[in-house]
Every structure is written in C-alpha cells, then in structure tokens.
Scaffold this active site. Structure first.
Site, short mmCIF file in Angstrom:
data_model
loop_
_atom_site.label_atom_id
_atom_site.label_comp_id
_atom_site.label_asym_id
_atom_site.label_seq_id
_atom_site.Cartn_x
_atom_site.Cartn_y
_atom_site.Cartn_z
N GLU B 83 0.83 -1.21 0.00
CA GLU B 83 0.00 0.00 0.00
C GLU B 83 0.86 1.25 0.00
OE1 GLU B 83 -3.04 -0.05 3.00
OE2 GLU B 83 -3.56 2.05 2.71
N LYS B 266 -7.57 -0.64 11.37
CA LYS B 266 -6.90 -1.11 10.15
C LYS B 266 -5.65 -0.28 9.89
CE LYS B 266 -6.22 -1.44 5.46
NZ LYS B 266 -5.31 -0.65 4.62
N ASP B 282 3.60 -14.26 11.86
CA ASP B 282 2.31 -14.70 11.34
C ASP B 282 1.31 -13.54 11.49
OD1 ASP B 282 -0.30 -15.71 11.18
OD2 ASP B 282 0.19 -17.58 12.20
N HIS B 384 -2.09 9.51 -0.60
CA HIS B 384 -2.14 8.33 -1.45
C HIS B 384 -1.94 8.68 -2.92
CE1 HIS B 384 -4.17 6.18 1.91
NE2 HIS B 384 -3.62 5.15 1.35
#
Lengths: 434, 434
Positions: B83, B266, B282, B384
């Site tokens: 991202e 998130k 993990d 972004h």
C-alpha cells in the site's frame, strides 16, 4: 557516536544508495543484503513506485491448493503464506467437499461504505434530514468524480445519515454507499467522500472532518457452503459420525468463547488472507473487515462470533457455511501492477471481483473445516509437525540429505525442538563417521 | 473436456513439474511463469520445506521507515507492504514524535494462553476444582514437554479453568498460561496442551477435545506512548492547536462508531503487520489478536474499541497511546529460516521478542497518528495520490520518462484514473511527435 535513524533525504536516494546505508547501519554482510534482491521476474521500478523508501523485497513462498470446485467450476488456488499445513489442509478439505459437489458460493453487490463526519451541528436531527433531502444531487456529484466506474455499472447508490452521541458532542455521520464493481473501492470512495464533505457539512450547518472509506463492509458479503460426508471424515480410531459430533462440539466452543473464537476466525483468515496476498489485495483491510464483522454479529454480551457455522443435515452430513465481508478487487492497486498478482489472477481464472470473493469464502470455509477436523481427531500438532520438523532440522544445521531421517525421529518422538534435532544430527553424523 | 483441479500426487512433484501443470492449466506465458521465480538470495529448498505445493514465490516491496526512536534507541524499520503512503506516513509521524523524545514502550511478560476443552462433565463446578487441585503436577508435566523453553526462563506458569454454558451442554475450558519467551509460542503451547488434555479430561470426569493456543493473547500486551507538539502539526491553513482539536474529534468517532473503528484499527495494523510480515511472523495471528482484543475492550453495547487513545496534556500537546496484544517471536517459524526475515531482524537490532513488540506498538501508533493527521487536515487522498498516480500512469502504458509529467497532471486535477492517464498520455505523445 550514537546512530540516528533521522536520515534526511532517504526517500530521494536510489535503491542502491539506501542499501549502502542499511549495510553500515547494521553491519549487514553481502549475503544478508542479497536476501533483499528482487526476483528476476519483477522490475524493481514497479516496486519503487508502489511504496516509499524501497530497498528490495520480502518474499513469501507461493503454494497451490488443489481440489477446489466452486459453483461447478474447478480452481487451482494460489496461496502466499509462511505457515506450514495451510495449503495442504485447504487441499484436503476441498477434496472432501468435492465429493458432494464442492462449494456453493454467492456474493452481495459490491457496495462499499464511505463515511463523512460532521461536527458542531446545532440541530443534529434536523441536520440529518437536510442532508437526506439533498441526496439526489449529492449522489450525482459523487458519480461525477468517477465516470469510468459509472460507465462500468458502478457508482454511488445511496446515502444514509446517522446521529451519534460522543464525549465531544453529538456527531452526524453520512454513509455514502458506492458500488465499486471490480475494484476494492478505496480510491473511488475516498475521492467521492472528499468531494462531498464540504456540501454535507454546509447542509448540516456544521463542519465536516473525517471523509474516508469504512473497512467494515457489511454490504459487501461473500457466502459459501459445503457438505462433508461422514464416511470421508473417519480416522483409524473414530467413526465418521463421531467425527461429525466432535466437530460440532469443537465449533460450539467458538460460538460461546471469544478466546476460542479468535483462533477459529484466525484459521479462516489463514486461507482467505493467503489468497488475498497472492492476488495483490490489501490483507489489513480484509482482516479488519472480517474480525470487526465478527464483533458486530456478537449479541447478548458476547464479544465476537465465528464467521462460519456448522450443522448436521437430515442425512447426517456435516454442513459448513461462511459469511464474511470481502472487499477485494481485480483492478487498481497492487493487483493491477504486480506481475505475480496478475499471473495469480489469470491462474485462478476469475472473471470479476465477485467470483474472486466466492473463491475466497470457499477457501476460508475449507481452511476452517480442516482445522476443526484436525482438532476433533488427531490434534493440530501432527499436521504442523512434519513441515515444522523440516524447518527445525534445517535450522539445526542438517544438510538436505540428512533432513528426512531427522524429521522422522522428531515426529516419532513428538519433540520438534532444535536442541533435540541437534542431538539427533550429532548421533547421525557420529554413527555415519564410524 | 472440463478441467479438474483434483490432481493426484501434486504435492510429490518437483517445483518445475508443478509449474508445467500451471502453465497448461491457465495458458501462462513464459513471462507470467517467470513472475513466480525465486529471488536470487533465497534458496528454493527453504521455501519448499516451509509450506506445501510450492511453485514459486510472491514478493512484497520492502521499504524502510526512518526517524524511529523507541526507549531512547534509534531504529530503521523494515516494512513489507503493497500500500502506498504507509512507509512515508510512519516516517513522518516518527519524525514529529522524536522532537519530544520519540516513543516510550513496554511489554508485559510474554504469556500465551493454551486452551483445553472438556465435554460431558457431570459436575462442572466440582470438575473445575478437581483440575485446579492438580495444578502443580499439570504444570510440571507441561514443562517436561519443552525443557529448552524452561532453560531459557520460560514455561508453563499457571492454570485457569472456566465453566462455559453452550447449546451443546456446559463445557469446561482449562487455560494453560505459558511464558513463551522469544517465541510466538504456537508450537510449545500446542504441544503442552496436547500432552495435558487426557489428564485434564480424566480429572474433570469428562473427555477433552480442543487443545490449542488462543490468539486472543490478552496477557501478552505491548504498550507505547508518544507526544506530538502542536507547532509541528500545523498546515498552511490550520494552526497546530486547531489540528490537535481536529485529531481529538476524529479519534472520538472511532471510539463511538464501529464503522470508523474498523478503519482506525486497520490503519494501526498497516504499520504493525508490515513489520510482522518483514520479520517472518504470522500476520493472521497478530490481526486476529488485535481486532478481537478491540472487541473484548468494547463495553456497554459498543462493538469494538480503538487500540489507540488520544488526549491533550496540560501543555496542550497531543499525547497518543496504544495497547495491543503482540504475540511475535524471533525464534522458530519463518523468522528462523527466511533469509530476508533474518536480515530484517538484524537490521532492526532487536535483542528479543519484547523489544520487537515495543517497536511494533510504536510503529502502529505512528501509523495511526499519521492517518489521523491527514484526515484532520488535507484528507487521506492527497498522500495516497502521488504514488497511486505513479501506478496508474504505469498501468496506462506510460514509459518511465513519461511518468512524472502524467503524475503531475493527474494530481493537479485530483483525478487519478486510468482513462484520464491514457488521455494525458495520448496528448503528451501527440504534442511530442508534432
């Protein structure tokens, strides 16, 4: 002199120059630096444009789950993951499911939620109505931001407004519902929310602040179900019907206990996220959506709910089902530019994001069934053991030709530990040199 | 003839033979197959032992976050993520934090929970006491499974037993608390639970079923805090003190709304999971633990809670804090065998799993602060946009020397879309060829 991680202009350096700094920072050897090298099939320029401060790459092994059949179509499923047993378990579960026709899966339309927060509204109830009254023109303006999405049948569909009390005063939150078609939707939704925010703030008589997609994609759900025949679930010591009851008992703990449910859902995501990664999608978004949805489904004091359900049908078969928000895309983001993600999408042969989500839900269900089967029968460790033992043997210094014999001993003793592997290795070498 | 994904003996084939099947399955070109090639610094044998059915690799770009200072020590932080903006945002946040000394972080002891489920107990309350009465011998037997862990100061520490009603009868669940030291703990805890399960079932007068670690690692928490000075938060149009208030307003929505909280958390995991991946840990375990912990913290009808908190101190600074379960390890699993994971651990310079967890918590807080700052000021899209525009330009077919000009136009127009990129590209080429 103490080292400083404040390195001005790092982002402007070439990959090579950045690596030189790393080498000096941590005294990395040539071999350690080589571990960052790009795979031959990847143009470093693609990665350098994808994120910032790139120095190289980090690579997952990519395994293929076999036996998958979803909605009467066969799939080979690429999974990028570091955890042993996951690919094998998915393949085994899919094999059992295909005896009864495989997975049946559906998706809702790919509706994402964009949020616009409005503060300082004197009359929030009336402010809500003022925003709703302007819905048509707001949707029109939203859709003007992305004519391509509209052309392909997507776009802003609806607007909801919620009134939320908070310690810093009552807030209005407008939810823009956007059909993202074959995209995950982040860019389209964020752009629309940013465009609408000033209007929504003005309509409400307040000021807009947050304007961003929500990962709790409750309107973009994937569902799958599969039937597992008891005779295919039997072990040396348990009849199939006993295994069915044991799986129902094991599942039930996840339904009543958050400590078990966290791990139950983690197992589901082992399958889903491995394919999400392999197709260039954003696993943090999918994980957040899934786990927060599990919390949203919990009622009456429960903390989280399992994303899967297990029941016994009239014939005594075990029937598994899954429902999970899956905001994955095939266009945009890494999926569109990463050569391996593109190859994996082609390998999967999915024609759209909905089909991908259906496969993902099926893999999640398969993974979860496999974990429950193992837990209800031989325990989870045996499946993990052999591959784990291979790693332990390699870590203990075993050469390729020595690995198999050490693994056999470790598994037989059920002691997969480096100290033991080293002992066995010494024994082997001592007996070999005699 | 219809293709079947049921390919017997796939797991026994060589990587090359498996690839040949993929090529035929999906008509992959040489270039597409080459996208699976291993990086030159990775021995394919390591990956082939790590998971099953390996055909190659999937690669993340690896970026370095600069400016991090945690507990008076400087770090360069490797992040594996697809991202855009994440690495840059973490670096920027860390730069602001270090003006006030950087991050202060701690961890609790690395206690993991293993669960043993017991069914068919006639007298669950008394059964619970019978298990607890045998605690010392059970702990002793658990520790006998892993003498190395005990030697390094870890091992089974305590035993708790819960009585849980369920639709399939009341269940007992024993929680074995294990200090996993520098390991994530899955293998040690699972092995101990499997060893104890028959005894626990017998003591309770029932039968044991599930025996496995819980990812809801509530006893293995990492915490971090940082202070952000208002004068460093100002923009062209907002004073620093205004930005502080806006961040508090933005944060508050996450505290009262699960739709916002899912995305808030998130963003935290963007930072944490990127480092989790880069160090071979993990991420499904860490994501599940974090999001389920967020649900566990929610009270009074709330669904989830933010993992971070923001407050204003007496001097008017913004103070951020984070608390999150972080069951990461430095020994075992992929971390021990993956050359890039090993190089990244060396680059980080962390001496143990606790120090790694402290860095992770700090990166999570940094990432979240950066997202809130962007949302409270210019919006999330601008950050972004540029990198996204670079990808869009490349996807639209721009050559490296054309990318910059197309990106500038796309960002200026705030229209980062492939159709627009193609138009601009055609314009550029038309004007260039004139």
């Amino acid at each position: 002199m103490e080292k400083s991680s404040k390195i001005s202009g790092f982002y402007r350096l070439s990959i090579e120059a950045r690596r030189k700094i790393l080498r000096e920072w941590a005294d990395l050897t040539d071999a350690e630096l080589a571990a960052y090298d790009f795979p031959p099939g990847i143009d470093p320029g693609i990665f350098d444009r994808m994120i910032e401060n790139v120095v190289g790459s980090y690579t997952y092994p990519l395994g293929i789950a076999t036996n998958f059949r979803v909605n009467q179509k066969d799939y080979l499923v690429p999974m990028a993951i570091e955890e042993p047993s996951v690919v094998a378990a998915a393949s085994n579960a899919a094999k059992i499911a295909r005896a009864e026709g495989g997975f049946s899966a559906q998706t809702t339309p790919p509706i994402m939620i964009g949020q616009v927060q409005v503060l300082d509204v004197a009359d929030p109830a009336a402010g809500r109505l003022r925003i709703l009254a302007a819905k048509e023109s707001l949707l029109e303006k939203a859709n003007a931001q992305d004519p391509m999405l509209v052309k392909f049948g997507g776009g802003a569909r609806d607007l909801e407004v919620r009134v939320i009390p908070s310690p810093r005063g009552t807030m209005l939150v407008a939810h823009l519902l956007v059909d993202a078609r074959d995209a995950a939707g982040m860019n389209a939704v964020n752009t629309m929310c940013e465009a609408l925010a000033p209007d929504i703030g003005r309509l409400a008589g307040g000021r807009s602040l947050l304007r961003i997609i929500s990962n709790l994609a409750i309107y973009r759900l994937a569902r799958a179900t599969a039937t597992f025949r008891p005779d295919l679930l039997a072990t040396d010591t348990m009849k199939g019907t006993e295994v069915v009851e044991a799986i129902l008992d094991a599942y039930t703990l996840a339904a009543v206990d958050p400590f078990r449910c966290a791990t139950h859902n983690k197992g589901i995501m082992n399958g889903i996220s491995a394919v999400v990664v392999a197709t260039g999608n954003d696993f943090r978004a999918i994980e957040s959506g899934a786990h927060t949805y599990a919390a949203l489904q919990a009622k009456e004091g429960a903390v989280v709910k399992p994303l899967t359900t297990y029941e016994k049908d009239r014939a005594g078969n075990l029937v598994g089902s899954i429902e999970v928000p899956l905001a994955v895309g095939l266009i945009g983001g890494a999926t569109a530019v990463h050569p391996t993600a593109k190859a994996n999408v082609k390998l999967l042969g999915v024609k759209g994001a909905a089909e991908l989500a259906q496969v993902l839900a099926s893999v999640g269900l398969a993974q979860n069934f496999a974990a429950l089967w193992a837990l209800a029968t031989e325990g989870i460790q045996r499946g993990h053991m052999e591959l784990h033992a291979r790693n332990v043997a390699a870590t203990a210094g075993a050469r390729p030709e020595e690995v198999d014999r050490i693994v056999a001993r470790l598994v037989a003793e059920r002691k997969i530990r480096i100290d033991r592997a080293k002992e066995i290795l010494e024994e082997l070498r001592a007996s070999g040199s005699r």
